[in-house]
Design an enzyme around this catalytic site. Structure first.
Site, short mmCIF file in Angstrom:
data_model
loop_
_atom_site.label_atom_id
_atom_site.label_comp_id
_atom_site.label_asym_id
_atom_site.label_seq_id
_atom_site.Cartn_x
_atom_site.Cartn_y
_atom_site.Cartn_z
N HIS A 60 -0.17 43.78 7.61
CA HIS A 60 -0.38 42.34 7.44
C HIS A 60 0.48 41.58 8.43
O HIS A 60 1.71 41.61 8.35
CB HIS A 60 -0.05 41.92 6.02
CG HIS A 60 -0.43 40.51 5.71
ND1 HIS A 60 -1.75 40.08 5.66
CD2 HIS A 60 0.31 39.40 5.47
CE1 HIS A 60 -1.79 38.79 5.39
NE2 HIS A 60 -0.55 38.34 5.27
N HIS A 62 0.61 37.74 10.85
CA HIS A 62 0.13 36.53 11.51
C HIS A 62 1.00 36.44 12.77
O HIS A 62 2.12 35.90 12.72
CB HIS A 62 0.34 35.29 10.64
CG HIS A 62 -0.15 35.45 9.23
ND1 HIS A 62 -1.48 35.41 8.89
CD2 HIS A 62 0.52 35.68 8.07
CE1 HIS A 62 -1.60 35.59 7.59
NE2 HIS A 62 -0.41 35.75 7.06
N ARG A 86 5.51 26.07 4.69
CA ARG A 86 4.13 25.96 5.16
C ARG A 86 3.90 24.63 5.88
O ARG A 86 3.14 24.57 6.85
CB ARG A 86 3.15 26.13 4.00
CG ARG A 86 1.76 26.45 4.50
CD ARG A 86 0.78 26.62 3.35
NE ARG A 86 0.53 25.35 2.67
CZ ARG A 86 -0.51 25.13 1.89
NH1 ARG A 86 -1.40 26.07 1.68
NH2 ARG A 86 -0.67 23.97 1.30
N TYR A 125 -6.27 33.48 11.36
CA TYR A 125 -6.96 32.31 10.81
C TYR A 125 -6.97 31.09 11.71
O TYR A 125 -7.50 30.04 11.35
CB TYR A 125 -6.41 31.95 9.43
CG TYR A 125 -4.93 31.63 9.35
CD1 TYR A 125 -4.48 30.34 9.58
CD2 TYR A 125 -4.01 32.60 9.00
CE1 TYR A 125 -3.13 30.03 9.48
CE2 TYR A 125 -2.67 32.32 8.91
CZ TYR A 125 -2.23 31.04 9.15
OH TYR A 125 -0.89 30.74 9.04
N HIS A 211 -9.27 34.06 2.88
CA HIS A 211 -7.82 33.81 2.98
C HIS A 211 -7.12 34.02 1.65
O HIS A 211 -6.07 34.66 1.57
CB HIS A 211 -7.57 32.38 3.48
CG HIS A 211 -6.12 32.01 3.52
ND1 HIS A 211 -5.46 31.51 2.41
CD2 HIS A 211 -5.20 32.10 4.50
CE1 HIS A 211 -4.19 31.30 2.74
NE2 HIS A 211 -4.01 31.65 3.99
N ARG A 214 -7.56 30.40 -3.32
CA ARG A 214 -7.41 28.95 -3.12
C ARG A 214 -8.41 28.45 -2.09
O ARG A 214 -8.90 27.34 -2.16
CB ARG A 214 -6.00 28.59 -2.59
CG ARG A 214 -4.86 29.00 -3.45
CD ARG A 214 -3.55 28.33 -2.98
NE ARG A 214 -3.23 28.53 -1.57
CZ ARG A 214 -2.51 29.55 -1.10
NH1 ARG A 214 -2.06 30.47 -1.93
NH2 ARG A 214 -2.24 29.65 0.18
N HIS A 236 -5.02 37.36 0.63
CA HIS A 236 -3.71 36.99 0.04
C HIS A 236 -3.92 36.76 -1.44
O HIS A 236 -4.83 36.03 -1.83
CB HIS A 236 -3.23 35.64 0.59
CG HIS A 236 -2.76 35.63 2.00
ND1 HIS A 236 -3.15 34.65 2.88
CD2 HIS A 236 -1.90 36.41 2.67
CE1 HIS A 236 -2.55 34.84 4.04
NE2 HIS A 236 -1.78 35.90 3.95
N GLU A 239 0.83 35.42 -4.46
CA GLU A 239 2.10 35.42 -3.72
C GLU A 239 3.10 34.49 -4.40
O GLU A 239 4.30 34.74 -4.35
CB GLU A 239 1.84 34.95 -2.27
CG GLU A 239 3.10 34.89 -1.41
CD GLU A 239 2.85 34.50 0.04
OE1 GLU A 239 1.70 34.12 0.35
OE2 GLU A 239 3.80 34.56 0.84
N HIS A 273 0.39 40.96 -0.91
CA HIS A 273 1.48 40.49 -1.77
C HIS A 273 1.31 40.99 -3.21
O HIS A 273 2.09 41.79 -3.67
CB HIS A 273 1.65 38.95 -1.77
CG HIS A 273 1.82 38.38 -0.41
ND1 HIS A 273 2.86 38.74 0.40
CD2 HIS A 273 1.07 37.49 0.31
CE1 HIS A 273 2.77 38.08 1.56
NE2 HIS A 273 1.70 37.32 1.54
N ASP A 324 3.94 40.34 8.12
CA ASP A 324 3.47 39.02 7.69
C ASP A 324 3.90 37.89 8.63
O ASP A 324 3.32 37.71 9.69
CB ASP A 324 3.93 38.78 6.24
CG ASP A 324 3.23 37.59 5.59
OD1 ASP A 324 2.41 36.95 6.26
OD2 ASP A 324 3.52 37.30 4.41
ZN ZN Z 1 0.06 36.36 5.14
#
Ligand code: ZN
Length: 455
Positions: A60, A62, A86, A125, A211, A214, A236, A239, A273, A324
């Protein structure tokens, strides 16, 4: 990346699927492991090393978040959490262009190879231009990830991410999310467009990733799963506690519970996660054959929580590790934090050794190897016909490597300095030598130029 047609290597010790072996010769043929012999003296002309281990999958990542590492450790006015992190991320994301993605990803991928990862599952993404419009090639950004993998030699399982909403029940996306967005049709076009970038990739794997619960409605999730695509499916899940509470408020079920009831979760799936679960959920994941995608360093960094490792292991669950957010890039760090988090939680030691293992390092290494391969959709391990993806530990950096055996893995996970990896071969190419990626100077120069543009 040029690959020598055939090469012969010899090691004092190697970890094979059957266990540790001495005097191991490996031949490389067209990027794959050719034949292997054990208990032999070093042949003349062979490349020699101490202790050979199969390359791990980073399940995993990004990659672009590598550029933010170390920049978000200042306390804000309100209580800092995943959600404040975030919002910093979203500010950064608004500025990144295709060349930046390429430069940052190549740096992260060179570091992954240096750290013993020979493949990454990239949870990608960032699809749209800074205004949120499609690029003329919908896979413009994804193509830069493919290019970075090719430049560094890292194996790639690409997971283009479907992202359409800001919260459960199809809430409209926020301004900060406009670069991530697709609908089901444009997402299918994106997956098709990725193919234009992968013609020369030998063992590229394409999967996809809703993703999170959500970001995709049940209707969209069903449509994605009905596309009849091959390859791994990552998501995901659970988490954050807020995610669990929001999911309960929306559906009456917890996230993992909801997913297990509403999708045919099986060995193709990686549940990234899966931090906040009850016993029924953890049992359900284990029974499904899915892989739990654990990212202990990032989960610690973001204050996410601790995975139910002990119960999951007792139910025979599959897991692997990922970096991650790439705040640090190290397989050994992930495994160490995984075990230490369990020690904090259970006030006991060697929790992740599990049944049938004496060595915690060996147990975690073999789980991460097998689970990572399953999550990436590739065969793993030092066996003929598998990709020639492996790394050597130097006995100068880690004296235990001179003796082979599980002590080497325990020392590598719990006390090695600077990861102790001297050499890495990926699909037969000797991409890390003397602890450094062979193209590090150029890659680092491009990375620094990108950072000075962005920060
Ligand atoms: Zn992630």
């Amino acid at each position: 990346m040029a690959v020598k047609k055939s090469e012969r290597l010899w090691f004092d010790y190697a970890l094979l699927p059957s266990g540790w072996a001495r005097g191991v010769q490996v031949t490389i043929s067209d990027g794959l492991i050719g034949d292997m012999s054990v208990d032999i003296e070093p042949p003349s002309g062979a490349v020699r090393g101490r202790c050979l281990l199969p390359g791990l999958t980073n399940l995993h990542s990004h990659a672009f978040q590598r550029a933010m590492s170390g920049l978000t450790e200042v306390r804000g006015a309100v209580q800092d959490s995943f959600w404040s992190w975030r919002s910093l991320l979203y500010g950064f994301v608004s500025r990144i262009g295709p060349e930046d993605i390429h430069a940052i990803t190549a740096m992260a991928y060179a570091e992954m190879l240096e750290a013993g990862f020979t493949r990454v599952c990239e949870f990608h993404y960032l699809h749209n231009d800074p205004d949120g419009a499609r690029f003329s090639d919908p896979a413009e950004m994804a193509g830069q990830v493919v290019r970075a993998a090719a430049d560094t030699g890292l194996g790639l399982t690409l997971l283009p991410v479907f992202y359409a909403h800001s919260g459960f029940g199809g809430q409209p996306p926020t301004e900060g999310q406009k670069r991530f967005l697709s609908d089901v049709d444009s997402f299918a076009a994106l997956l098709d467009a990725v193919g234009q970038h992968t013609a020369n990739q030998h063992d590229f794997v394409l999967g996809f990733a809703p993703h999170s619960l959500r970001a995709a409605t049940p209707h969209e999730l069903r449509a994605l799963l009905a596309m009849d695509r091959q390859g791994p499916i990552h998501i995901h899940i659970a988490e954050q506690m807020k995610e669990v509470q929001d999911c309960l408020a929306w559906s009456g079920a917890r996230p993992v519970e909801w997913l297990l009831h509403n999708a045919d979760v099986d060995a193709r799936w990686c549940l990234v996660h899966a931090t906040h679960t009850n016993d029924r959920e953890i049992h359900g994941i284990a029974k499904s054959g899915a892989v739990a995608g654990l990212c202990p360093v990032t989960e610690a960094n973001l204050g996410d929580g601790i995975f139910e490792g002990r119960a999951y292991l007792s139910y025979g669950g599959h897991y692997g590790v990922g970096t991650d957010s790439n705040v640090s890039i190290s397989a050994a760090d992930e495994l160490r934090v995984l075990e230490y988090s369990q020690r904090f939680k259970h006030l006991s030691r060697n929790v992740m050794a599990g049944e049938g293992y004496a060595s915690t390092g060996r147990s975690m290494f073999e789980h991460a190897l097998a689970g990572g391969g399953r999550a990436a959709g590739i065969p793993v391990g030092l066996a003929p016909g598998n990709p020639a993806d492996f790394f050597a530990i130097s006995s100068e950096a880690l004296p235990e490597a001179a003796g082979g055996g599980d002590r080497t893995l325990d020392a590598w996970v719990f006390r090695a300095k600077n990861n102790a990896i001297s050499d890495v071969w990926r699909r037969g190419a000797h991409v890390v030598q003397g602890g450094q990626h062979i193209h590090r100077p150029e890659i680092e120069a491009r990375y620094k130029a990108a950072l000075s543009r962005l920060l």
